[in-house]
Structures are given as C-alpha cells and as structure tokens.
Design a protein around this motif. Structure first.
Motif, short mmCIF file in Angstrom:
data_model
loop_
_atom_site.label_atom_id
_atom_site.label_comp_id
_atom_site.label_asym_id
_atom_site.label_seq_id
_atom_site.Cartn_x
_atom_site.Cartn_y
_atom_site.Cartn_z
N THR A 46 0.81 -1.22 0.00
CA THR A 46 0.00 0.00 0.00
C THR A 46 0.84 1.27 0.00
O THR A 46 0.37 2.34 -0.36
CB THR A 46 -0.95 0.01 1.21
N VAL A 81 -0.65 -4.85 3.11
CA VAL A 81 -1.83 -5.59 3.55
C VAL A 81 -1.59 -7.07 3.29
O VAL A 81 -1.21 -7.45 2.17
CB VAL A 81 -3.10 -5.13 2.81
N VAL A 106 -7.50 -10.29 7.26
CA VAL A 106 -6.71 -9.19 6.70
C VAL A 106 -5.89 -8.57 7.83
O VAL A 106 -6.43 -8.17 8.87
CB VAL A 106 -7.62 -8.12 6.06
N LEU A 115 -3.07 -5.53 8.60
CA LEU A 115 -2.44 -4.32 8.09
C LEU A 115 -1.01 -4.26 8.63
O LEU A 115 -0.80 -4.21 9.84
CB LEU A 115 -3.22 -3.08 8.50
N PHE A 173 -10.63 -5.46 8.51
CA PHE A 173 -9.35 -6.06 8.86
C PHE A 173 -9.42 -6.54 10.30
O PHE A 173 -10.25 -6.11 11.10
CB PHE A 173 -8.20 -5.07 8.66
#
Length: 252
Positions: A8, A43, A50, A52, A69
């Motif tokens: 990201t 990610v 999920v 981060l 997430f």
C-alpha cells in the motif's frame, strides 16, 4: 488458501514526490499518480483474514473501514509507520489487536491513550505466533528504534518482510538462510553508495544480503526519490524489482 500481499506504500518518511523538490523523479510523480510513493506499508490477506502491516497512512481508517481487517502488525513505532493509528484509536466498537515489538516508549501518547487499540500483543524475536492460520516469526532488524521484520508462512508460502533496516543482524541473516523465503520485500532506500548508509539499505547492501540468502525474488521498498532517479537511468539486477504502491503479490 493463497497468501496475498499488497504494497500500500513503498516510500520512506520523505515520500515521493518530496516537498519542494523539482528532480526528475518528483516531477514524474506529480504528473503521474502511479509513480507516487506513500509511507511504507502493506496488507496481508490469508484465510479470509486481513492484517495491516504498519499504519503510516494518515487516512488508514478511510482506506480500511471497521470490520475490513482483523489486526495491525507493526514493524516499529516511528511516526511514518504509526501515524494512522492516532485518529483511529478514538473510534468506537470492538478492540483492535496491535502486534509489534516490545518498545516501552512507543510513539507519543499511543500507549497512554490507546482508545480501542489493544497494544498488549507484544511479540518476541524468533518466537512464532499465529494470525488466523498464518505463522509469523519476528526478526530483529538494524534501525535507530527497536524494529522487527517478519517471516510470514503458510503451508506453501514463505515471505520475508524486512523494513526498516540497514543490513541485517547475524541471527536474522542466518535464520533467513536456513528458512529459504520464496520472496523478500526489503528496505532499499538508496542507490548504490560507496559507504554503507545508516538506518536504511542501499542497493549494494541488498544485493550483498541476498548473495547469502539466495532468494529468487526480491522486491525493493522504502524507496527514496534519489533512488527513483537512479532507476530511471539504470536497470536492476536480475531477480530484483522495485515495488510500487498498489503492487499485489499472490503466492499459492
């Protein structure tokens, strides 16, 4: 289940374009969004979960609404890796686990006023833990603040995430040599330099590290505008590639 990693952000604290800079790389990034580099982050998607990887995006809570997430996995507590946590912590709802190194200072008042963030999930070097079926091993790195990289393992995939670092500690290098990652995502802030930089790798350091590890695919991240300028005129060695914001990597 495949392991998917999305980059990201692939820039350092300075970002690309750099404020006030009129170099070729910064001009290109202002003209073309695809060449911008936001704070280094990722990610991880595995088993419908999920994670981060770092939270340096100021708008992290807009990019990832509540429920999208499961947890944060932090490399360290420098501002460009945690600034998105500051407004998010004042949200409402269930606690959000934050995994990361046992840095007693953290960043500013995050620990004193955590809000809905649960910072109790500190991890230890080389002690494996589980994130919804994904095996994660913290790997000590060389940086100005206590920093961990991570080996992410599924039944068929093994990925090393190694930012921010200048070289690697001997134990981490030996661990990676013995565990054969299929893919390495690594800090490469600078173009080849005659002297070893502090806190972040140059391309020479990354090439030397992988000469030991022998990973078939190395993706560079935490890239500066100076290194972008260099890459505009010079090819990378075979097996090395520059990451870019939005890059999606799928490992079966």
């Amino acid at each position: 289940m495949s392991l998917t990693i999305t980059l990201t952000g692939t820039g350092g604290a300075q970002l690309v374009p750099v404020f006030g800079c009129d170099c070729a790389a910064c001009r290109r990034a202002r003209l073309n969004e695809t060449h911008r580099r936001r704070p280094c982050s990722g990610v991880v998607q595995f088993n419908d979960a999920v994670t981060l990887l770092d939270a340096g995006m100021p708008d992290v809570m807009d990019r990832f609404p509540a429920g999208q997430f499961q947890q944060f996995l932090l490399t360290h507590y420098h501002m460009d890796h945690v600034q998105g946590l500051f407004p998010l912590r004042w949200g409402v709802g269930e606690k959000i686990p934050v995994y990361g190194p046992p840095d007693e200072q953290g960043c500013d008042d995050l620990f004193k006023h955590p809000g809905l963030l649960d910072f109790s999930h500190t991890v230890e070097p080389f002690v494996v833990f589980d994130l919804q079926g994904l095996q994660v091993t913290p790997l000590p790195l060389n940086h100005s603040k206590l920093t961990f990289g991570y080996l992410l393992e599924s039944a068929h995939s093994r990925v090393a995430w190694l930012t921010d670092t200048a070289g690697l500690p001997d134990k981490t290098l030996k661990f990676l040599l013995n565990n054969h990652p299929q893919l390495i995502v690594i800090d490469c802030s600078y173009a080849p330099h005659p002297e070893s930089p502090k806190n972040h790798n140059d391309l020479n350091a990354v090439i030397a590290l992988n000469a030991v590890i022998g990973c078939p695919r190395v993706i560079l991240t935490h890239i500066s505008h100076v290194f972008d300028q260099w890459m505009m005129k010079n090819p990378l060695p075979t097996g090395f590639e520059a990451g870019y914001d939005g890059m999606r990597i799928v490992l079966d």
